[in-house]
Design a protein around this motif. Sequence first.
Motif, PDB file in Angstrom:
ATOM      1  N   PRO A  42       0.121   0.518   0.067  1.00 40.00           N
ATOM      2  CA  PRO A  42       0.949   1.314   1.071  1.00 40.00           C
ATOM      3  C   PRO A  42       1.335   0.745   2.312  1.00 40.00           C
ATOM      4  O   PRO A  42       2.324   1.464   2.793  1.00 40.00           O
ATOM      5  N   THR A  43       0.380  -0.103   2.779  1.00 35.77           N
ATOM      6  CA  THR A  43       0.782  -1.068   3.978  1.00 35.77           C
ATOM      7  C   THR A  43       2.439  -1.601   3.891  1.00 35.77           C
ATOM      8  O   THR A  43       3.166  -1.254   4.773  1.00 35.77           O
ATOM      9  N   LEU A  44       2.438  -2.233   2.993  1.00 35.45           N
ATOM     10  CA  LEU A  44       4.001  -2.973   2.783  1.00 35.45           C
ATOM     11  C   LEU A  44       5.076  -1.632   2.483  1.00 35.45           C
ATOM     12  O   LEU A  44       6.190  -1.871   2.780  1.00 35.45           O
ATOM     13  N   ALA A  45       4.683  -0.734   1.734  1.00 38.94           N
ATOM     14  CA  ALA A  45       5.730   0.173   1.574  1.00 38.94           C
ATOM     15  C   ALA A  45       5.977   0.981   2.659  1.00 38.94           C
ATOM     16  O   ALA A  45       7.190   1.340   2.721  1.00 38.94           O
ATOM     17  N   ALA A  46       5.105   1.136   3.619  1.00 47.43           N
ATOM     18  CA  ALA A  46       5.382   1.881   4.814  1.00 47.43           C
ATOM     19  C   ALA A  46       6.467   0.982   5.624  1.00 47.43           C
ATOM     20  O   ALA A  46       7.383   1.423   6.358  1.00 47.43           O
TER      21      ALA A  46
END
Length: 488
Positions: A42-46
């Motif tokens: 999720p960190t990279l996706a955001a």
Amino acid sequence: AELESDRLVVTVLDPPEPEAWPEVWRSEWRTEWPDAPVRTMPTLAAALREGRPATWPAGSPLEPALAEVGPGGLAVLPLPAGNRMAGACLIGWDAPHDIGADERTLLTAAANLAGQALTRARALDAEHELVGMLQRQLLPRRLPRLPGAVAVARYLPSTAGLELGGDWYDVIPLPDNHVALVIGDVQGHSAGAATLMGQMRTALRAYAVEGHPPDVVVSHANRLLVDLETDLFATCCYVDVDMEAGSAWCVRAGHLPPVLRHPDGRTEIAEAEGGPPLGVVWQCDFPMSPLRLQPGTLVALTTDGLVESPDSDIDAGMERFARQVAAADPADLGPVADALLGKALRSDDVALLLMRYDGMDTRPLRESWTVWRVPQAVGHARRFTRRTLRSWGVTEEIDAPLLAVSELVTNALVHTDGQVRLDLTLIGDRLRLAVADASPRSPVRPTSIGWEATGGRGILLVEAVSAAWGTLPVSGGKQVWAEFSVRR
């Protein structure tokens, strides 16, 4: 990390040693994260969704695969490429680190440059793949096996520009144990030159298979190139080799002549007359020059990229090439071709075609008969066939060949106009009958014949009594052939 569809794939690791990276990576290397779907992080996706650099100080709650990358702080820099994201750059600090405004500006600028560089690299890789695929499709995948000869070929692209040129080669098996050796060069180094090269190679092969003599093949290709109204021209050298007789005819269209290495080691540059390059003049002559080949003769054809350089003219390059061919051992042509190309300057693309003529162990027996349009024509053809087979020692099981001769000659006389020729060829225990006429239309095998029909059974009879049959286009017409197994 490069973004490929919905996956992030690590492209660069610094430091490159796996021991320097998180334990979760090392336990299952390249499964947990350097190659994982974006949705699992999720960190990279955001960060990729927002398209802005993001930073996390030491101790921030992150995914296990990211937390150990920078225990003292983590920066995620999306790499923009136009209106999309090419990937992400992760920068981690081992000790606690505060990212100031100046450092954030520097990282943002670096990310923009990295995204553009990654996009250009991907575009260059795609271009090279396209160029390589195009070149592989335009050149022969493999050379055919030749009766009484061995041939090898090599191609090296130019080291400058697109690495795509117009040099080509081809080896074309022809009827009656003839083989056409072709080498050529289209002006320029571009996709247009490569495309035109493919058209010229296809045209020359098509005209050769139709049965035209060498000068007509090259003349037809020249007219085709002129009619294409392109700004490019091409050079070509076409050599038709008779494997049975050990002779050849050479036609040059603005191209380098062949180099012949004789069995005694003597090497000569063939004295072959030449015509203009293809695509320059619509109506011109391409004279044929005879070549004599003894068993063991090596025929070498090349393009100017191998013999021409800024330091010496092409004549000196041809003399040097002839000396290199003279010093070669023709027993194994592969190393010979590699050694000749090893001396190429590579400022231009290079094509090289070598053929060692060994001679045929078994020479076919051949006879021909011109069928006159008289009432007794079929009977004359049968008597000629029976007399020829008897002279060859074939006296048994000749009823089937005689029946095929009757049917094929009758079809040619009834359904075509012009000259009809009967050719007989015996190779070992294989007899081939061929009837040539002036009509390009192939005979049609009927799907059904009624009891009342008075014709249409000829091809069915030939198919029933022969081991194989078929048709071939010849210059201005066709040839219908049938093969039989016989005993001498």
